[in-house]
Design an enzyme around this catalytic site. Sequence first.
Site, PDB file in Angstrom:
ATOM      1  N   HIS A  80     -11.703   6.568   1.393  1.00 25.34           N
ATOM      2  CA  HIS A  80     -11.283   5.647   2.260  1.00 25.34           C
ATOM      3  C   HIS A  80      -9.268   5.958   2.193  1.00 25.34           C
ATOM      4  O   HIS A  80      -8.789   6.237   2.889  1.00 25.34           O
ATOM      5  CB  HIS A  80     -11.341   4.244   1.835  1.00 25.34           C
ATOM      6  CG  HIS A  80     -10.518   3.240   2.890  1.00 25.34           C
ATOM      7  ND1 HIS A  80     -11.042   1.869   2.533  1.00 25.34           N
ATOM      8  CD2 HIS A  80      -9.746   3.162   3.377  1.00 25.34           C
ATOM      9  CE1 HIS A  80     -10.191   1.071   3.244  1.00 25.34           C
ATOM     10  NE2 HIS A  80      -9.300   1.963   4.020  1.00 25.34           N
ATOM     11  N   TRP A  83      -4.535   4.121  -3.077  1.00 22.55           N
ATOM     12  CA  TRP A  83      -3.419   3.203  -2.818  1.00 22.55           C
ATOM     13  C   TRP A  83      -2.556   2.716  -4.222  1.00 22.55           C
ATOM     14  O   TRP A  83      -3.186   2.588  -5.302  1.00 22.55           O
ATOM     15  CB  TRP A  83      -4.233   2.007  -2.464  1.00 22.55           C
ATOM     16  CG  TRP A  83      -5.142   2.047  -1.277  1.00 22.55           C
ATOM     17  CD1 TRP A  83      -5.138   3.208  -0.350  1.00 22.55           C
ATOM     18  CD2 TRP A  83      -6.124   1.088  -0.941  1.00 22.55           C
ATOM     19  NE1 TRP A  83      -6.176   2.757   0.503  1.00 22.55           N
ATOM     20  CE2 TRP A  83      -6.910   1.539   0.252  1.00 22.55           C
ATOM     21  CE3 TRP A  83      -6.847   0.008  -1.444  1.00 22.55           C
ATOM     22  CZ2 TRP A  83      -7.987   1.088   0.805  1.00 22.55           C
ATOM     23  CZ3 TRP A  83      -7.644  -0.843  -0.707  1.00 22.55           C
ATOM     24  CH2 TRP A  83      -8.354  -0.156   0.404  1.00 22.55           C
ATOM     25  N   TYR A  91       0.793  -5.427  -3.417  1.00 22.85           N
ATOM     26  CA  TYR A  91       1.208  -4.007  -3.041  1.00 22.85           C
ATOM     27  C   TYR A  91       2.359  -4.079  -2.087  1.00 22.85           C
ATOM     28  O   TYR A  91       2.513  -4.998  -1.216  1.00 22.85           O
ATOM     29  CB  TYR A  91      -0.225  -3.306  -2.545  1.00 22.85           C
ATOM     30  CG  TYR A  91      -0.660  -3.904  -1.430  1.00 22.85           C
ATOM     31  CD1 TYR A  91      -0.392  -3.326  -0.339  1.00 22.85           C
ATOM     32  CD2 TYR A  91      -1.580  -4.624  -1.378  1.00 22.85           C
ATOM     33  CE1 TYR A  91      -0.818  -3.652   1.147  1.00 22.85           C
ATOM     34  CE2 TYR A  91      -2.314  -5.184  -0.169  1.00 22.85           C
ATOM     35  CZ  TYR A  91      -1.987  -4.789   0.971  1.00 22.85           C
ATOM     36  OH  TYR A  91      -2.469  -5.254   2.068  1.00 22.85           O
ATOM     37  N   GLU A 138      -3.443   6.324   6.326  1.00 24.29           N
ATOM     38  CA  GLU A 138      -3.197   6.109   4.750  1.00 24.29           C
ATOM     39  C   GLU A 138      -2.091   6.784   4.099  1.00 24.29           C
ATOM     40  O   GLU A 138      -1.539   5.996   3.225  1.00 24.29           O
ATOM     41  CB  GLU A 138      -4.515   6.694   4.350  1.00 24.29           C
ATOM     42  CG  GLU A 138      -5.815   6.273   4.242  1.00 24.29           C
ATOM     43  CD  GLU A 138      -6.059   4.928   4.046  1.00 24.29           C
ATOM     44  OE1 GLU A 138      -5.646   4.572   2.703  1.00 24.29           O
ATOM     45  OE2 GLU A 138      -6.451   3.844   4.732  1.00 24.29           O
ATOM     46  N   LYS A 141       1.085   4.261   5.156  1.00 28.86           N
ATOM     47  CA  LYS A 141       0.900   2.914   4.740  1.00 28.86           C
ATOM     48  C   LYS A 141       0.901   2.922   3.163  1.00 28.86           C
ATOM     49  O   LYS A 141       1.517   2.233   2.437  1.00 28.86           O
ATOM     50  CB  LYS A 141      -0.328   2.037   4.832  1.00 28.86           C
ATOM     51  CG  LYS A 141      -0.606   0.818   4.490  1.00 28.86           C
ATOM     52  CD  LYS A 141      -1.696  -0.005   5.229  1.00 28.86           C
ATOM     53  CE  LYS A 141      -1.814  -1.281   4.366  1.00 28.86           C
ATOM     54  NZ  LYS A 141      -3.222  -2.014   4.933  1.00 28.86           N
ATOM     55  N   HIS A 142       0.519   3.927   2.443  1.00 29.20           N
ATOM     56  CA  HIS A 142       0.068   3.997   1.141  1.00 29.20           C
ATOM     57  C   HIS A 142       1.024   5.109   0.376  1.00 29.20           C
ATOM     58  O   HIS A 142       1.437   4.882  -0.879  1.00 29.20           O
ATOM     59  CB  HIS A 142      -1.296   4.152   0.481  1.00 29.20           C
ATOM     60  CG  HIS A 142      -2.128   3.031   1.070  1.00 29.20           C
ATOM     61  ND1 HIS A 142      -1.888   1.586   0.501  1.00 29.20           N
ATOM     62  CD2 HIS A 142      -3.111   2.668   2.126  1.00 29.20           C
ATOM     63  CE1 HIS A 142      -2.834   0.733   1.452  1.00 29.20           C
ATOM     64  NE2 HIS A 142      -3.539   1.339   2.071  1.00 29.20           N
TER      65      HIS A 142
END
Length: 365
Positions: A80, A83, A91, A138, A141-142
Site C-alpha cells: 500500500h 507512511w 500525520y 503515495e 501524500k506521504h
Amino acid sequence: LPPVKSLLLGGSQVILGAQSYFGGLDAGNAPSCSNPQLSCHNTSVVEDLCCFNYPGGQMLQTQFWDTNPPTGPDDAWTIHGLWPDRCDGSYEANCDDSRAYHNIREILESFGATDLLSNMTMYWKDYKGNDESLWMHEWSKHGTCVSTLDPDCYSSYRSKEEVVDYFAAAVSLYTQRPTYQWLLDAGIEPSTSKSYTRDQIQTALSSRHGRPVTLGCKGGKLDEVWYHFEVRGSVQTGVFEAADPDGGKSTCPYSGIRYPPKAAKGGRPSPTATRTRTHVPEPTGPAFSGRGNLVAKTGGRSKGCIISGGSWYDTRSCARFHATQEGDGFSLESSKGKCAVVDGMFSCSSAVDKATVFTSKDESL
C-alpha cells in the site's frame, strides 16, 4: 493457447538474487549521520532533520489483501505505501506540491532502477489497474512529508533522486515482512469456509515483526496490515526498528474474521497444462534459491504465469515459488507442495514425494 516454449524465473534478480538496489542510489550522496537518534525518542529538540525523521517519526509499511477484484499474486500481499506518522498517531499529508511528481515510472527508469520498478510492477498494485496512479498518490501524500528525504539533505543532489530512495525503502521493508508466508506458517490460510480470531492473526504477525501490528478489516474480511517502525537515522541509510502502533487503529472484530482467497472472485479460468521440453539443454544459468515467480513465455513474449498447482494461466495472478539449491540445480515448491515433472507435465502438489531437480539456461527453466 499456443505451446509453452520456456518458463522464465520471473523477478529472479529481485527475489532470488541480490537486492542491492533496495538501498536506493549512491549511499554517499545521502545524509551522513553520526550517532543518530531513534525517532520518537528524543528528549530535546533535534535541529538536524536530515538525520532525524520529524515530525513524521513513526513509519508505517502498509500492505493490502485485495480480493474484489483479485489484485497481485494469489500468494502474496501487495504494497500500500510507506507512511510517516507523527509519534501521537496523527500525520501530515501532501507536504510539497512542487514535488508532487506524476511520472514515477519515468523517474525510476531515468536512474536505472529497473529491478526496483519490476518489483513494484509485481507487488505495488492498484486494484483499479492503474499502478502508477497509486505510486504517484503515495509519493505525493506521504513521501513528500519525510524530512530526511528533503532535497537539501543530499550532498550532491540529483533532481528527484529522493523519489527512488522512498520507493526503495518501502519495497525493502515489504520484502522483509512477508505477510502471506507468516500467516501460512501459523496455519492461517485463505479460505472460503474458515474463520480466524484477531488474536490468532495478531500473534502470527507480531511474533515475527517483534511488535504488535495494526489489522484492517472490511465487512469482517481481513484486507490490510500495517507494520510500525521507528528509524535510527535517515530513511535512506538508517535502521528501521519495529515499534508499537501509534494508537489503537485495528478495525477487525475479535472473532469470525474471514480471509478469502483471491481466486474466489471472477471465476476460475480453464487451465492449460504446463509441459516441459523433452530435450533439456545444458544449464548455463545459476542454481536459483529463494522466492520468485514462474512466467510463461511463448512466441518470444511473456504471456501469463504459473499458478501454485503448476498450471499455466494467461489471466490469473502469479503464484510464488520457493527454490532450493540441489547440487548444480534447484528444486521448486509452491503453497500446494513440491514440484515435479509427472508424465511430461509440470505439477506441484502434496502428492509429489520427490521434487524434480531443475536447471536454468538464459533465465529459462
